[in-house]
Design a protein around this motif. Structure first.
Motif, PDB file in Angstrom:
ATOM      1  N   MET A   1       0.834  -1.169   0.000  1.00 58.90           N
ATOM      2  CA  MET A   1       0.000   0.000   0.000  1.00 58.90           C
ATOM      3  C   MET A   1       0.883   1.237   0.000  1.00 58.90           C
ATOM      4  O   MET A   1       1.963   1.170   0.520  1.00 58.90           O
ATOM      5  CB  MET A   1      -0.872   0.024   1.231  1.00 58.90           C
ATOM      6  N   PRO A   2       0.460   2.315  -0.477  1.00 55.80           N
ATOM      7  CA  PRO A   2      -0.858   2.531  -1.066  1.00 55.80           C
ATOM      8  C   PRO A   2      -0.915   2.061  -2.510  1.00 55.80           C
ATOM      9  O   PRO A   2       0.100   1.929  -3.175  1.00 55.80           O
ATOM     10  CB  PRO A   2      -1.010   4.043  -0.998  1.00 55.80           C
ATOM     11  N   VAL A   3      -2.114   1.837  -2.973  1.00 53.27           N
ATOM     12  CA  VAL A   3      -2.329   1.596  -4.392  1.00 53.27           C
ATOM     13  C   VAL A   3      -3.211   2.716  -4.911  1.00 53.27           C
ATOM     14  O   VAL A   3      -3.829   3.431  -4.137  1.00 53.27           O
ATOM     15  CB  VAL A   3      -2.989   0.222  -4.676  1.00 53.27           C
ATOM     16  N   LYS A   4      -3.225   2.855  -6.197  1.00 55.39           N
ATOM     17  CA  LYS A   4      -3.981   3.948  -6.785  1.00 55.39           C
ATOM     18  C   LYS A   4      -5.446   3.889  -6.388  1.00 55.39           C
ATOM     19  O   LYS A   4      -6.062   4.886  -6.141  1.00 55.39           O
ATOM     20  CB  LYS A   4      -3.832   3.919  -8.302  1.00 55.39           C
ATOM     21  N   CYS A   5      -5.995   2.705  -6.336  1.00 53.69           N
ATOM     22  CA  CYS A   5      -7.402   2.556  -5.992  1.00 53.69           C
ATOM     23  C   CYS A   5      -7.561   1.286  -5.173  1.00 53.69           C
ATOM     24  O   CYS A   5      -7.048   0.240  -5.561  1.00 53.69           O
ATOM     25  CB  CYS A   5      -8.228   2.492  -7.270  1.00 53.69           C
ATOM     26  N   GLY A   6      -8.270   1.370  -4.076  1.00 53.94           N
ATOM     27  CA  GLY A   6      -8.485   0.197  -3.233  1.00 53.94           C
ATOM     28  C   GLY A   6      -9.237  -0.903  -3.940  1.00 53.94           C
ATOM     29  O   GLY A   6      -9.144  -2.078  -3.568  1.00 53.94           O
ATOM     30  N   GLY A   7      -9.984  -0.564  -4.974  1.00 53.92           N
ATOM     31  CA  GLY A   7     -10.721  -1.560  -5.730  1.00 53.92           C
ATOM     32  C   GLY A   7      -9.919  -2.188  -6.861  1.00 53.92           C
ATOM     33  O   GLY A   7     -10.296  -3.233  -7.386  1.00 53.92           O
ATOM     34  N   ALA A   8      -8.807  -1.564  -7.243  1.00 47.77           N
ATOM     35  CA  ALA A   8      -8.025  -2.053  -8.381  1.00 47.77           C
ATOM     36  C   ALA A   8      -7.622  -3.525  -8.231  1.00 47.77           C
ATOM     37  O   ALA A   8      -7.770  -4.293  -9.187  1.00 47.77           O
ATOM     38  CB  ALA A   8      -6.797  -1.175  -8.591  1.00 47.77           C
ATOM     39  N   PRO A   9      -7.137  -3.953  -7.077  1.00 44.25           N
ATOM     40  CA  PRO A   9      -6.755  -5.367  -6.964  1.00 44.25           C
ATOM     41  C   PRO A   9      -7.951  -6.318  -7.032  1.00 44.25           C
ATOM     42  O   PRO A   9      -7.783  -7.493  -7.324  1.00 44.25           O
ATOM     43  CB  PRO A   9      -6.109  -5.454  -5.583  1.00 44.25           C
ATOM     44  N   GLN A  10      -9.141  -5.812  -6.763  1.00 47.27           N
ATOM     45  CA  GLN A  10     -10.318  -6.680  -6.732  1.00 47.27           C
ATOM     46  C   GLN A  10     -11.068  -6.747  -8.052  1.00 47.27           C
ATOM     47  O   GLN A  10     -11.791  -7.710  -8.303  1.00 47.27           O
ATOM     48  CB  GLN A  10     -11.267  -6.202  -5.635  1.00 47.27           C
ATOM     49  N   LYS A  11     -10.911  -5.757  -8.897  1.00 47.79           N
ATOM     50  CA  LYS A  11     -11.679  -5.742 -10.143  1.00 47.79           C
ATOM     51  C   LYS A  11     -11.422  -6.993 -10.972  1.00 47.79           C
ATOM     52  O   LYS A  11     -12.359  -7.656 -11.426  1.00 47.79           O
ATOM     53  CB  LYS A  11     -11.363  -4.476 -10.932  1.00 47.79           C
ATOM     54  N   ILE A  12     -10.160  -7.343 -11.183  1.00 47.13           N
ATOM     55  CA  ILE A  12      -9.848  -8.536 -11.977  1.00 47.13           C
ATOM     56  C   ILE A  12     -10.317  -9.792 -11.249  1.00 47.13           C
ATOM     57  O   ILE A  12     -10.732 -10.767 -11.885  1.00 47.13           O
ATOM     58  CB  ILE A  12      -8.339  -8.602 -12.328  1.00 47.13           C
ATOM     59  N   LEU A  13     -10.293  -9.772  -9.934  1.00 43.47           N
ATOM     60  CA  LEU A  13     -10.756 -10.910  -9.140  1.00 43.47           C
ATOM     61  C   LEU A  13     -12.218 -11.212  -9.429  1.00 43.47           C
ATOM     62  O   LEU A  13     -12.587 -12.345  -9.760  1.00 43.47           O
ATOM     63  CB  LEU A  13     -10.539 -10.606  -7.647  1.00 43.47           C
ATOM     64  N   TYR A  14     -13.074 -10.215  -9.325  1.00 46.49           N
ATOM     65  CA  TYR A  14     -14.504 -10.414  -9.531  1.00 46.49           C
ATOM     66  C   TYR A  14     -14.835 -10.660 -10.998  1.00 46.49           C
ATOM     67  O   TYR A  14     -15.716 -11.457 -11.322  1.00 46.49           O
ATOM     68  CB  TYR A  14     -15.305  -9.231  -8.987  1.00 46.49           C
TER      69      TYR A  14
END
Length: 169
Positions: free
Chosen positions: A1-14
């Motif tokens: 952390m930090p990453v640009k967006c907290g959702g970025a790592p999860q988007k590809i997951l979902y």
């Protein structure tokens, strides 16, 4: 952390989970989400609390406080450090998606404006630099306890605009 967006790592997951399900192979896929922080969405418990049950409902195993240390692509293994226990954890993968930590540009990190984190040292309530009273910072380069996203800039911009007007009165 930090990453640009907290959702970025999860988007590809979902997206992957949905694609695997639509193609009838989801049951053959063992899906894991590793994050270096202690919840599903850093700095926003509202989203973190909402996302944890979604991951659970989709059968995604979540591993908190796991910092990636190395990837061995040839052997398809990744090594993490559990930052809570200091344990080294190695796991195999077929598909690995990694979102690297965000850093500021070198010219910012090496400047007098930087906090020890490398981001511009500002007060989190005013966006005003903690030492230089004519410098404001917001967005990706500001040392703020928020995600590095456009949504954060959207919230920070009115504060900076207000404070700039006050400065020039």
């Amino acid at each position: 952390m930090p990453v640009k967006c907290g959702g970025a790592p999860q988007k590809i997951l979902y997206l992957s989970e949905e694609t695997f399900r639509k193609h009838g192979i989801r049951e053959a896929c063992d899906m894991h989400f590793y994050t270096s922080v202690g919840n599903m969405f850093p700095n926003c418990s509202k989203y973190a609390d909402a996302l944890a049950p979604i991951a659970a409902a989709k059968g995604i195993d979540v591993h908190y406080t796991h910092l990636i240390k190395s990837v061995d692509g040839a052997n398809r293994t990744v090594t993490f450090e559990n930052t809570s226990t200091k344990e080294s954890v190695q796991t195999n993968f077929d598909l690995l998606h990694v979102v690297p930590p965000q850093t500021s540009h070198k010219f910012v990190r090496d400047s007098v404006l930087a906090a020890p984190t490398g981001f511009v040292d500002v007060d989190m309530h005013t966006m005003l630099h903690n030492k230089y009273k004519n410098v404001f910072s917001l967005g990706d380069v500001a040392n703020l306890p928020t995600a590095k996203t456009a949504a954060a800039v959207f919230a920070q911009s009115p504060i900076v605009a207000h404070n700039l007007v006050q400065l020039h009165k």
